[in-house]
Design a protein around this motif. Structure first.
Motif, short mmCIF file in Angstrom:
data_model
loop_
_atom_site.label_atom_id
_atom_site.label_comp_id
_atom_site.label_asym_id
_atom_site.label_seq_id
_atom_site.Cartn_x
_atom_site.Cartn_y
_atom_site.Cartn_z
N LEU A 8 0.53 -1.15 0.35
CA LEU A 8 0.48 -0.31 0.09
C LEU A 8 1.32 1.62 -0.06
N CYS A 9 0.25 2.88 -0.97
CA CYS A 9 1.21 3.50 -0.84
C CYS A 9 0.45 4.35 0.01
N TYR A 10 0.62 5.40 0.89
CA TYR A 10 -0.22 5.83 1.85
C TYR A 10 -0.75 7.58 1.09
N ARG A 11 -1.80 8.20 1.67
CA ARG A 11 -1.37 9.86 0.93
C ARG A 11 -2.32 10.16 2.84
N THR A 12 -1.84 11.22 2.56
CA THR A 12 -1.76 12.60 3.32
C THR A 12 -2.49 13.19 3.67
N GLU A 13 -3.99 13.57 4.46
CA GLU A 13 -4.29 14.13 4.46
C GLU A 13 -4.03 15.99 4.35
N GLY A 14 -4.05 17.22 3.90
CA GLY A 14 -3.84 18.08 4.21
C GLY A 14 -2.00 19.06 3.52
N GLY A 15 -2.19 17.29 2.88
CA GLY A 15 -0.58 17.46 2.26
C GLY A 15 0.12 17.97 3.45
N CYS A 16 0.41 17.86 4.82
CA CYS A 16 1.32 17.76 5.58
C CYS A 16 1.52 16.38 6.15
N ASN A 17 3.26 15.25 5.50
CA ASN A 17 3.14 14.14 6.16
C ASN A 17 2.91 14.03 8.00
N LYS A 18 2.32 14.90 8.98
CA LYS A 18 2.25 14.80 9.91
C LYS A 18 0.70 14.82 10.27
N VAL A 19 0.06 14.35 9.36
CA VAL A 19 -1.35 14.25 9.04
C VAL A 19 -2.40 13.01 9.25
N SER A 20 -2.58 12.80 9.56
CA SER A 20 -3.32 10.94 9.20
C SER A 20 -2.50 10.57 7.57
N ALA A 21 -2.59 9.26 7.95
CA ALA A 21 -1.94 8.39 6.64
C ALA A 21 -2.95 7.58 6.86
N ILE A 22 -3.36 7.65 5.46
CA ILE A 22 -4.88 6.82 5.32
C ILE A 22 -4.59 5.65 3.84
N PHE A 23 -4.36 4.74 3.98
CA PHE A 23 -4.34 3.59 3.74
C PHE A 23 -6.05 3.04 3.30
N ASP A 24 -6.86 2.61 1.70
CA ASP A 24 -8.30 2.00 1.41
C ASP A 24 -7.59 0.71 1.05
N LEU A 25 -8.07 -0.32 1.86
CA LEU A 25 -8.15 -1.58 1.72
C LEU A 25 -9.16 -2.32 1.27
N SER A 26 -10.72 -1.59 0.22
CA SER A 26 -11.01 -1.97 -0.22
C SER A 26 -10.93 -3.02 -1.76
N ASN A 27 -9.46 -3.30 -1.81
CA ASN A 27 -10.16 -3.81 -3.13
C ASN A 27 -8.91 -5.22 -3.40
N ALA A 28 -9.77 -5.71 -3.92
CA ALA A 28 -8.84 -7.21 -3.47
C ALA A 28 -9.12 -8.00 -2.34
N TRP A 29 -10.66 -8.19 -1.63
CA TRP A 29 -10.72 -9.22 -0.79
C TRP A 29 -11.16 -10.83 -0.95
N LEU A 30 -10.30 -11.42 0.34
CA LEU A 30 -11.02 -13.11 -0.24
C LEU A 30 -12.16 -13.16 0.49
N HIS A 31 -12.75 -13.57 -0.68
CA HIS A 31 -14.60 -13.81 0.02
C HIS A 31 -14.82 -15.37 0.37
N MET A 32 -15.46 -15.41 1.19
CA MET A 32 -16.12 -17.08 1.55
C MET A 32 -17.38 -16.91 1.64
N ARG A 33 -18.41 -17.96 1.47
CA ARG A 33 -19.89 -17.87 1.92
C ARG A 33 -19.17 -19.56 2.57
N GLY A 34 -20.02 -18.96 4.32
CA GLY A 34 -20.05 -20.41 5.25
C GLY A 34 -19.51 -19.30 6.55
N ARG A 35 -19.51 -20.26 7.38
CA ARG A 35 -18.66 -20.43 8.81
C ARG A 35 -17.08 -20.02 8.58
#
Length: 285
Positions: A8-35
């Motif tokens: 993952l490459c992180y981005r920072t809000e506000g253009g300052c590396n002291k501001v919270s780093a954000i990682f979007d984890l929304s892609n490429a999940w392994l999904h299983m239906r069932g227990r």
């Protein structure tokens, strides 16, 4: 069976590396239906799986079909990702923490990181926000979320067969966020407009500050470029000739709060809000 691993490459809000780093984890999940058992959440094989992106609903193809009962039961998601050590160091700071956030789903379940149980969760259609600082490592990580859309009577709607569908799955994004020591508490944010139909309605903003932060810088910017600044934990603005929100003209104002430390911004919160009035009257409704 192999997980899709993301560096993952992180981005920072506000253009300052002291501001919270954000990682979007929304892609490429392994999904299983069932227990999913403990071995699966730790990276083992088991069950028929598919790779999906979020938002995802495991009832996508089995609802509103005559003679077909939509699936109610357990399901699980797993994602492998890598966090470089230098990223953790750059976005660090004494008292900071790593937060995993889900932006919304229905049902209950539990969350695992690197084979260790983080917490049990109840989505309440809103998701969760969990501190995973003691579970996250520099390098490779494995996040697993087990859910069910068949819940006990203590979970809304409280009955087995309501007159609406209880779709299952991770219905919104999942994010990994570096939260600085001094930060906003997002769930405490309140934005209230009064006298909306007047020429100068008031907009009041309040948000809890944590980690020893004492003041915040608030701005509000409207469709016509109006910009005002207040520096205090709570702020009140008067808006001249407001642009009201409606389905035909969905005018929005941007409310931004920032916390500064040693001349730099350490945390920021942004919300889009619309100004409108709703009235319920006897007889007329």
């Amino acid at each position: 069976m192999a997980d899709c691993r993301s560096r993952l490459c992180y981005r920072t809000e506000g253009g300052c590396n002291k501001v919270s780093a954000i990682f979007d984890l929304s892609n490429a999940w392994l999904h299983m239906r069932g227990r999913a058992d403990g071995r699966w959440v730790r990276g083992g094989d088991g069950g028929d799986c598919e790779t999906v992106d979020l938002p995802h609903c495991w009832n996508l193809t089995d609802t509103f079909q005559e003679g077909v009962e939509y699936y109610r039961g357990p399901g699980a998601y797993r994602k492998a990702f890598s966090v470089p050590a230098d990223t953790i160091a750059e976005a660090g700071g004494e008292g900071s923490s790593w937060i995993v956030e889900s932006e919304g789903f229905y049902g209950t379940g539990d969350v695992w990181l690197n084979g260790r149980k983080v917490a049990e969760v109840d989505g309440e259609y809103l998701g969760f926000s969990l501190d995973v600082s003691r579970f996250l490592v520099a390098g490779d990580n494995l996040l697993a979320i087990r859910l069910t859309n068949r819940c006990g009577s203590d979970v809304l709607p409280g009955i087995a067969m309501p007159d609406f569908l209880l779709h299952g799955g991770l219905a919104c994004r999942v994010i990994l966020r570096k939260r600085p020591a001094r930060h906003f508490v997002p769930e405490s944010l309140r934005i209230l407009a009064t006298d909306v139909l007047s020429n100068r309605p008031a907009v009041r903003i309040a948000c809890e500050l944590a980690g020893g932060a004492r003041t915040a810088r608030w701005t509000i910017q409207g469709p016509h470029g109006m910009n005002a600044v207040r520096e205090k934990p709570e702020a009140e603005f008067e808006i001249s000739n407001p642009a009201l929100w409606s389905p035909e003209t969905p005018a929005l104002y941007t409310v931004t709060g920032s916390i500064e430390e040693n001349g730099g911004e350490v945390d920021r919160i942004i919300r889009l809000v619309g100004l409108r009035s709703a009235v319920f009257e006897p007889v007329r409704g």
